[in-house]
Design a protein around this motif. Structure first.
Motif, short mmCIF file in Angstrom:
data_model
loop_
_atom_site.label_atom_id
_atom_site.label_comp_id
_atom_site.label_asym_id
_atom_site.label_seq_id
_atom_site.Cartn_x
_atom_site.Cartn_y
_atom_site.Cartn_z
N SER A 1 25.38 19.48 -12.44
CA SER A 1 24.18 18.69 -12.10
C SER A 1 23.07 18.94 -13.10
O SER A 1 22.39 18.00 -13.54
N LEU A 2 22.88 20.19 -13.48
CA LEU A 2 21.84 20.54 -14.45
C LEU A 2 22.10 19.87 -15.80
O LEU A 2 21.19 19.30 -16.41
N PHE A 3 23.36 19.89 -16.25
CA PHE A 3 23.69 19.25 -17.52
C PHE A 3 23.51 17.74 -17.45
O PHE A 3 23.07 17.11 -18.42
N ASP A 4 23.84 17.14 -16.30
CA ASP A 4 23.62 15.70 -16.14
C ASP A 4 22.13 15.37 -16.24
O ASP A 4 21.74 14.39 -16.89
N ILE A 5 21.29 16.16 -15.59
CA ILE A 5 19.84 15.94 -15.64
C ILE A 5 19.33 16.11 -17.08
O ILE A 5 18.54 15.29 -17.56
N ALA A 6 19.81 17.14 -17.76
CA ALA A 6 19.39 17.37 -19.15
C ALA A 6 19.83 16.21 -20.04
O ALA A 6 19.08 15.76 -20.92
N ALA B 1 18.31 11.27 -23.08
CA ALA B 1 18.43 9.82 -23.31
C ALA B 1 17.08 9.15 -23.16
O ALA B 1 16.71 8.27 -23.96
N ILE B 2 16.32 9.53 -22.14
CA ILE B 2 14.98 8.95 -21.94
C ILE B 2 14.06 9.33 -23.09
O ILE B 2 13.32 8.49 -23.62
N GLN B 3 14.12 10.59 -23.50
CA GLN B 3 13.29 11.05 -24.60
C GLN B 3 13.63 10.28 -25.89
O GLN B 3 12.73 9.89 -26.63
N ASP B 4 14.90 10.03 -26.12
CA ASP B 4 15.30 9.25 -27.30
C ASP B 4 14.71 7.84 -27.25
O ASP B 4 14.22 7.33 -28.25
N ARG B 5 14.79 7.20 -26.07
CA ARG B 5 14.24 5.85 -25.94
C ARG B 5 12.74 5.83 -26.16
O ARG B 5 12.21 4.94 -26.83
N VAL B 6 12.03 6.81 -25.63
CA VAL B 6 10.58 6.89 -25.82
C VAL B 6 10.26 7.08 -27.30
O VAL B 6 9.37 6.43 -27.85
N PHE B 7 11.01 7.94 -27.96
CA PHE B 7 10.80 8.19 -29.38
C PHE B 7 11.01 6.92 -30.19
O PHE B 7 10.18 6.56 -31.05
N VAL B 8 12.10 6.21 -29.92
CA VAL B 8 12.38 4.97 -30.65
C VAL B 8 11.29 3.93 -30.37
O VAL B 8 10.83 3.24 -31.28
N ASP B 9 10.88 3.82 -29.11
CA ASP B 9 9.81 2.87 -28.77
C ASP B 9 8.52 3.23 -29.49
O ASP B 9 7.81 2.33 -29.98
#
Length: 89
Positions: A51-56, A61-69
């Motif tokens: 579960s911890l690895f899934d959350i990480a 993935a969210i951080q990557d999208r924010v960075f690209v945006d």
């Protein structure tokens, strides 16, 4: 134990591939013996770690999208600023 088995396998390794296989087997062994046994507590630890690895993974993935945006926005702003500068000159 696992460490002694690794040392023996290293001594017997004839190639780099043999050495890598021995190290992989060692890692598998210590993971199984240390965390991923078959008792209820080990299964609970395995579930929590999964579960911890899934959350990480989702966070990354969210951080990557924010960075690209952000980069996209900065690139658009830069292009508009250069266009304005061209009109002013």
């Amino acid at each position: 134990g696992s460490w002694n088995e690794l040392k023996t396998a290293i001594d017997r390794a004839a190639t780099l591939d043999d050495l890598i296989k021995s190290h992989d087997a060692y890692l598998d062994s210590i993971l199984y013996l240390g965390l991923l046994g078959s008792d209820a507590e080990s299964r609970e630890i395995q579930h929590l770690l999964s579960s911890l690895f899934d959350i990480a993974d989702r966070f990354c993935a969210i951080q990557d999208r924010v960075f690209v945006d952000c980069l996209s926005k900065l690139g658009g702003d830069k292009a508009r600023n250069e266009e304005r500068q061209g009109r002013i000159q």
